[in-house]
Write a protein that holds these residues in place. Structure first.
Motif, short mmCIF file in Angstrom:
data_model
loop_
_atom_site.label_atom_id
_atom_site.label_comp_id
_atom_site.label_asym_id
_atom_site.label_seq_id
_atom_site.Cartn_x
_atom_site.Cartn_y
_atom_site.Cartn_z
N MET A 137 0.70 4.63 8.33
CA MET A 137 0.94 3.95 9.61
C MET A 137 0.22 4.63 10.77
N LEU A 138 -0.33 5.81 10.57
CA LEU A 138 -1.00 6.55 11.65
C LEU A 138 -2.38 5.96 11.92
N SER A 139 -2.74 5.91 13.20
CA SER A 139 -4.07 5.44 13.59
C SER A 139 -4.50 6.21 14.84
N SER A 140 -5.75 6.09 15.22
CA SER A 140 -6.28 6.86 16.34
C SER A 140 -6.45 5.99 17.59
N ALA A 141 -6.18 6.60 18.74
CA ALA A 141 -6.34 5.92 20.03
C ALA A 141 -6.24 6.98 21.13
N GLY A 142 -6.66 6.63 22.33
CA GLY A 142 -6.55 7.55 23.46
C GLY A 142 -7.81 8.36 23.69
N THR A 143 -7.70 9.38 24.55
CA THR A 143 -8.85 10.21 24.89
C THR A 143 -8.72 11.57 24.21
N THR A 144 -9.46 12.57 24.72
CA THR A 144 -9.58 13.87 24.03
C THR A 144 -9.11 15.00 24.94
N PRO A 145 -7.80 15.29 25.00
CA PRO A 145 -7.28 16.31 25.92
C PRO A 145 -7.50 17.76 25.47
N GLU A 146 -7.84 18.00 24.22
CA GLU A 146 -8.18 19.31 23.65
C GLU A 146 -7.36 20.46 24.23
N GLY A 147 -7.97 21.26 25.11
CA GLY A 147 -7.30 22.45 25.61
C GLY A 147 -5.96 22.20 26.26
N LEU A 148 -5.77 21.02 26.83
CA LEU A 148 -4.50 20.68 27.46
C LEU A 148 -3.38 20.61 26.42
N CYS A 149 -3.73 20.37 25.18
CA CYS A 149 -2.74 20.33 24.08
C CYS A 149 -2.60 21.67 23.38
N PHE A 150 -3.60 22.52 23.53
CA PHE A 150 -3.63 23.74 22.72
C PHE A 150 -2.56 24.76 23.10
N GLU A 151 -2.12 24.75 24.35
CA GLU A 151 -1.06 25.69 24.73
C GLU A 151 0.21 25.38 23.94
N ALA A 152 0.55 24.09 23.83
CA ALA A 152 1.72 23.70 23.05
C ALA A 152 1.53 24.02 21.58
N VAL A 153 0.32 23.76 21.06
CA VAL A 153 0.03 24.07 19.66
C VAL A 153 0.15 25.56 19.40
N MET A 154 -0.37 26.37 20.33
CA MET A 154 -0.33 27.83 20.17
C MET A 154 1.11 28.34 20.16
N LYS A 155 1.95 27.82 21.05
CA LYS A 155 3.35 28.23 21.06
C LYS A 155 4.01 27.89 19.73
N SER A 156 3.67 26.73 19.20
CA SER A 156 4.22 26.32 17.91
C SER A 156 3.79 27.28 16.81
N ILE A 157 2.50 27.65 16.80
CA ILE A 157 1.99 28.55 15.76
C ILE A 157 2.66 29.92 15.86
N VAL A 158 2.76 30.45 17.07
CA VAL A 158 3.37 31.77 17.26
C VAL A 158 4.83 31.77 16.80
N ASN A 159 5.56 30.72 17.16
CA ASN A 159 6.97 30.63 16.76
C ASN A 159 7.13 30.44 15.25
N ASP A 160 6.19 29.68 14.66
CA ASP A 160 6.30 29.34 13.24
C ASP A 160 5.86 30.47 12.31
N SER A 161 5.02 31.37 12.81
CA SER A 161 4.35 32.31 11.91
C SER A 161 4.80 33.76 12.09
N LYS A 162 5.98 33.98 12.57
CA LYS A 162 6.47 35.35 12.74
C LYS A 162 6.48 36.07 11.39
N GLY A 163 5.74 37.17 11.31
CA GLY A 163 5.66 37.93 10.07
C GLY A 163 4.68 37.36 9.07
N LYS A 164 3.93 36.33 9.46
CA LYS A 164 2.97 35.70 8.55
C LYS A 164 1.58 35.68 9.19
N ASP A 165 0.56 35.59 8.34
CA ASP A 165 -0.78 35.33 8.85
C ASP A 165 -0.80 33.90 9.38
N SER A 166 -1.49 33.68 10.49
CA SER A 166 -1.50 32.35 11.09
C SER A 166 -2.92 31.83 11.23
#
Length: 242
Positions: A115-144
Motif C-alpha cells: 500500500m506504500l507509494s511515493s509523493a511529496g518533496t525532499t526534506p532530507e536534513g530536516l528529517c534527519f534529526e528525528a531519524v538520528m534521535k531514533s537511531i541513538v535511542n534504539d542502538s544503546k550498546g549496539k553498533d548503529s
C-alpha cells in the motif's frame, strides 16, 4: 566452500580421490557480528515513484528479511517525505516508521507494504534529526548504521521555510556529520535513473561523505552486499582494538 586443495576432507568427495583429483577438501568460513541496529531511511518524494521506489523497497525488505534470521541484528525501515496541505493544514517534513523488527514481524511487510507509494518533496536534513534521535535511542550498546536511499537534492518549502540549494545542502551535511560524531556508520546511495548530472553526484558526496555511492536503479539489490561489507569492517576494527 568445497572442492578446495586444503582444509577438512569432504567425505562426499572421497570416492573421487586419486591422481589428478586432489580438490577433495572443504572449508567452513563463519562471520560473527557485534549486536547492531540498522536504520534504513528511504526518500519517499514524488521523483522516486515507479521503479526507483519499488527497487529501493525490495532492497530494504531483503535486508530486513536477512537480518530477521540473524540474532542480535535489528532493522528499522522509515520513509521520509512531506505532508500535504489538505490533510494536515500545511506542508511539513514527515517521517513514517514503517517497520521495526523488535516489534513487527515480516508478515507486516507482506500484508501492508504493497500500500506504500511515493509523493511529496525532499526534506532530507530536516528529517534527519528525528531519524538520528531514533537511531541513538534504539542502538544503546549496539553498533548503529544509517542506510540512506535517495534520488535527488534537498528541496522543501512552505509559508515559513525555504529549504533549497546551498542552504539545504549544508544543513543536510551538518546533520550527517552529527550522526557520524555520535558513532553512527553512514551508508548512502543515490539511486540514478540515468539522467542525473555530475553536479548532482558531487553534491551528494558533499552531503554524505566520500564513501557515498551512486548506483543505477537496476543495481539497488546489490546494496545488501555493501552493508555486509561495512558490518564486517566494523567487526574487524573491534577485534583489532581488543
Amino acid at each position: 566452500f568445497n572442492r578446495r586443495r586444503s582444509g577438512k576432507i569432504d567425505r562426499r568427495m572421497i570416492s573421487s580421490a586419486g591422481f589428478g583429483a586432489e580438490n577433495i577438501f572443504e572449508k567452513l568460513e563463519t562471520f560473527a557480528y557485534d549486536p547492531g541496529m540498522i536504520h534504513i531511511s528511504i526518500d519517499n518524494s514524488g521523483s522516486m515513484s515507479g521503479e526507483k521506489f519499488d527497487q529501493a523497497m525490495v532492497s530494504a525488505v531483503a535486508v530486513a528479511k536477512a537480518c530477521s534470521m540473524i540474532e542480535g541484528i535489528d532493522v528499522k525501515i522509515s520513509l521520509r517525505t512531506t505532508t500535504n496541505d489538505y490533510t494536515y493544514g500545511q506542508c511539513l517534513p514527515f517521517v513514517l516508521n514503517a517497520y521495526d523488527s523488535r516489534k513487527d514481524s515480516i508478515t507486516k511487510i507482506k500484508s501492508m507494504f504493497w500500500m506504500l507509494s511515493s509523493a511529496g518533496t525532499t526534506p532530507e536534513g530536516l528529517c534527519f534529526e528525528a531519524v538520528m534521535k531514533s537511531i541513538v535511542n534504539d542502538s544503546k550498546g549496539k553498533d548503529s548504521y544509517f542506510v540512506n536511499y535517495s534520488d535527488g537534492m534537498p528541496m522543501f518549502g512552505n509559508n515559513d521555510i525555504e529549504y533549497y540549494h546551498d542552504g539545504a545542502l549544508n544543513h543536510t551535511k551538518s546533520q550527517v556529520d552529527t550522526m557520524k560524531r555520535n558513532g553512527i556508520k553512514v551508508l548512502s546511495y543515490f539511486i540514478s535513473g540515468g539522467y542525473e548530472c555530475d553536479r548532482e553526484q558531487k553534491d551528494f558526496k558533499r552531503m554524505y561523505g566520500s564513501d557515498a555511492q551512486y548506483i543505477n536503479v537496476q543495481n539497488v539489490s546489490a546494496v545488501a552486499r555493501t552493508i555486509n561489507k561495512k558490518m564486517l569492517a566494523q567487526y574487524c576494527q573491534v577485534k583489532l582494538k581488543n
